[in-house]
Design a protein around this motif. Structure first.
Motif, short mmCIF file in Angstrom:
data_model
loop_
_atom_site.label_atom_id
_atom_site.label_comp_id
_atom_site.label_asym_id
_atom_site.label_seq_id
_atom_site.Cartn_x
_atom_site.Cartn_y
_atom_site.Cartn_z
N LEU A 107 -14.95 6.61 -8.75
CA LEU A 107 -16.22 7.25 -9.06
C LEU A 107 -16.13 8.20 -10.25
CD1 LEU A 107 -17.22 8.14 -5.39
CD2 LEU A 107 -17.95 6.16 -6.74
N TYR A 108 -14.93 8.45 -10.76
CA TYR A 108 -14.72 9.40 -11.84
C TYR A 108 -14.45 8.68 -13.15
CZ TYR A 108 -14.05 12.62 -7.97
OH TYR A 108 -14.24 13.37 -6.85
N ALA A 109 -15.01 9.21 -14.23
CA ALA A 109 -14.67 8.69 -15.56
C ALA A 109 -13.23 9.09 -15.84
CB ALA A 109 -15.61 9.27 -16.61
N PRO A 110 -12.43 8.19 -16.41
CA PRO A 110 -11.02 8.52 -16.64
C PRO A 110 -10.85 9.61 -17.69
CG PRO A 110 -11.57 6.41 -17.64
CD PRO A 110 -12.77 6.85 -16.86
N SER A 111 -9.86 10.44 -17.46
CA SER A 111 -9.45 11.47 -18.41
C SER A 111 -7.93 11.48 -18.42
CB SER A 111 -10.00 12.85 -18.02
OG SER A 111 -11.39 12.89 -18.19
N ALA A 112 -7.35 10.72 -19.33
CA ALA A 112 -5.90 10.61 -19.45
C ALA A 112 -5.52 10.73 -20.92
CB ALA A 112 -5.43 9.28 -18.87
N LEU A 113 -4.69 11.72 -21.22
CA LEU A 113 -4.35 12.02 -22.61
C LEU A 113 -2.84 12.05 -22.80
CD1 LEU A 113 -6.84 15.00 -22.95
CD2 LEU A 113 -7.19 12.68 -23.81
N VAL A 114 -2.41 11.71 -24.01
CA VAL A 114 -1.00 11.84 -24.41
C VAL A 114 -0.96 12.81 -25.58
CG1 VAL A 114 1.04 10.68 -25.31
CG2 VAL A 114 -0.43 9.50 -23.67
N PHE A 115 -0.21 13.90 -25.42
CA PHE A 115 -0.04 14.91 -26.46
C PHE A 115 1.33 14.70 -27.10
CE2 PHE A 115 -2.99 16.73 -23.53
CZ PHE A 115 -3.77 17.63 -24.22
N THR A 116 1.40 14.75 -28.43
CA THR A 116 2.70 14.75 -29.12
C THR A 116 2.72 15.93 -30.07
OG1 THR A 116 1.95 13.31 -30.92
CG2 THR A 116 2.98 12.24 -29.02
N THR A 117 3.91 16.39 -30.36
CA THR A 117 4.10 17.52 -31.25
C THR A 117 5.31 17.25 -32.13
OG1 THR A 117 3.22 19.66 -30.59
CG2 THR A 117 5.50 19.53 -30.67
N GLY A 118 5.24 17.65 -33.38
CA GLY A 118 6.35 17.50 -34.30
C GLY A 118 6.19 18.43 -35.48
N HIS A 119 7.27 18.67 -36.20
CA HIS A 119 7.21 19.54 -37.38
C HIS A 119 6.83 18.72 -38.61
CE1 HIS A 119 9.17 22.52 -34.86
NE2 HIS A 119 8.70 23.40 -35.73
N GLY A 120 5.87 19.21 -39.35
CA GLY A 120 5.38 18.54 -40.55
C GLY A 120 3.90 18.82 -40.71
N GLU A 121 3.36 18.42 -41.85
CA GLU A 121 1.95 18.67 -42.12
C GLU A 121 1.04 17.56 -41.61
OE1 GLU A 121 0.90 19.99 -46.02
OE2 GLU A 121 2.69 21.21 -46.21
N PHE A 122 1.55 16.33 -41.53
CA PHE A 122 0.75 15.19 -41.11
C PHE A 122 1.49 14.41 -40.04
CE2 PHE A 122 0.03 15.99 -45.63
CZ PHE A 122 -1.31 16.32 -45.61
N ALA A 123 0.76 13.88 -39.06
CA ALA A 123 1.39 13.12 -37.98
C ALA A 123 2.12 11.90 -38.51
CB ALA A 123 0.34 12.71 -36.96
N ALA A 124 1.59 11.28 -39.56
CA ALA A 124 2.20 10.08 -40.12
C ALA A 124 3.58 10.36 -40.71
CB ALA A 124 1.30 9.47 -41.18
N PHE A 135 -0.87 23.20 -37.33
CA PHE A 135 -0.83 24.66 -37.19
C PHE A 135 0.23 25.22 -38.13
CE2 PHE A 135 -2.28 22.93 -33.17
CZ PHE A 135 -3.40 23.70 -32.89
N ALA A 136 0.06 26.44 -38.58
CA ALA A 136 0.98 27.04 -39.55
C ALA A 136 2.40 27.16 -38.99
CB ALA A 136 0.49 28.42 -39.99
N ASN A 137 2.51 27.44 -37.69
CA ASN A 137 3.83 27.51 -37.05
C ASN A 137 3.66 27.38 -35.54
OD1 ASN A 137 3.31 30.21 -35.98
ND2 ASN A 137 3.77 31.00 -38.03
N GLU A 138 4.75 27.35 -34.83
CA GLU A 138 4.73 27.16 -33.37
C GLU A 138 3.95 28.27 -32.66
OE1 GLU A 138 5.63 24.84 -30.11
OE2 GLU A 138 6.34 24.41 -32.13
N CYS A 139 4.07 29.49 -33.12
CA CYS A 139 3.36 30.62 -32.51
C CYS A 139 1.85 30.43 -32.62
CB CYS A 139 3.80 31.92 -33.18
SG CYS A 139 2.95 33.39 -32.54
#
Length: 142
Positions: free
Chosen positions: A35-52, A126-130
Motif C-alpha cells: 500500500l506504500y509508494a516505495p522509498s529506497a535510496l542509495v547514497f554514495t560519497t567521494g572526494h572530488g568536484e564531480f561524481a564522474a 560540498f566544500a569539505n566533509e564538515c
C-alpha cells in the motif's frame, strides 16, 4: 575505479535496495507494504568536484517506506528529515551549531533511487566533509 565499474556498483546497490524486499514470498502473497509508494535510496560519497571524476569512498542504502531501514547509520532520523522536506534534498536546512573551516577539500554526494514512487537522481558537491555533515541533521551523515 573506472567510471563503468562505479556505475555498475551504483546500479547494483540501487537494484538491491529497491528489489530486495520483493524477493521470495513477497511476490506470492499481497502484504500491507504494497500500500506504500516505495522509498529506497542509495547514497554514495567521494572526494572530488564531480561524481564522474570521484571514486566512491562510502555507500549506504536507505529505505523509508513502510518503515525506516537500510545500512544508513541513522535511518529513522534520515527518513523523518526527508519526509519533512518532501524528499527535496536542496530544502534540507543547515545546522547552526556547526562551525567549519574554509578548507577546500571537495566532497561529492550522489543519491540514486526512488522517493515515494518517483525516481531520484541527485548530486551535490560540498566544500569539505564538515560542510557536508552540517546539512540536515543525519541525512548526509554516514
Amino acid at each position: 575505479m573506472p567510471n563503468t565499474a562505479r556505475w555498475a556498483a551504483t546500479i547494483t546497490l540501487t537494484a538491491t535496495a529497491v528489489c530486495g524486499p520483493l524477493a521470495g514470498t513477497a511476490l506470492a502473497t499481497p502484504s500491507p507494504t504494497a500500500l506504500y509508494a516505495p522509498s529506497a535510496l542509495v547514497f554514495t560519497t567521494g572526494h572530488g568536484e564531480f561524481a564522474a571524476e570521484a571514486t566512491p569512498e562510502r555507500a549506504v542504502t536507505l529505505n523509508c517506506a513502510p518503515t525506516a531501514s537500510g545500512t544508513h547509520p541513522a535511518a529513522v532520523s534520515a527518513c523523518a528529515e526527508l519526509r519533512a522536506v518532501s524528499g527535496d534534498f536542496d530544502a534540507l536546512s543547515t545546522r547552526s551549531d556547526v562551525l567549519c573551516t574554509r578548507e577546500y577539500d571537495p566532497v561529492v554526494v550522489t543519491v540514486e533511487g526512488v522517493w515515494q514512487g518517483k525516481r531520484i537522481s541527485y548530486e551535490r558537491t560540498f566544500a569539505n566533509e564538515c560542510v557536508k555533515e552540517s546539512y540536515g541533521t543525519t541525512v548526509f551523515t554516514y
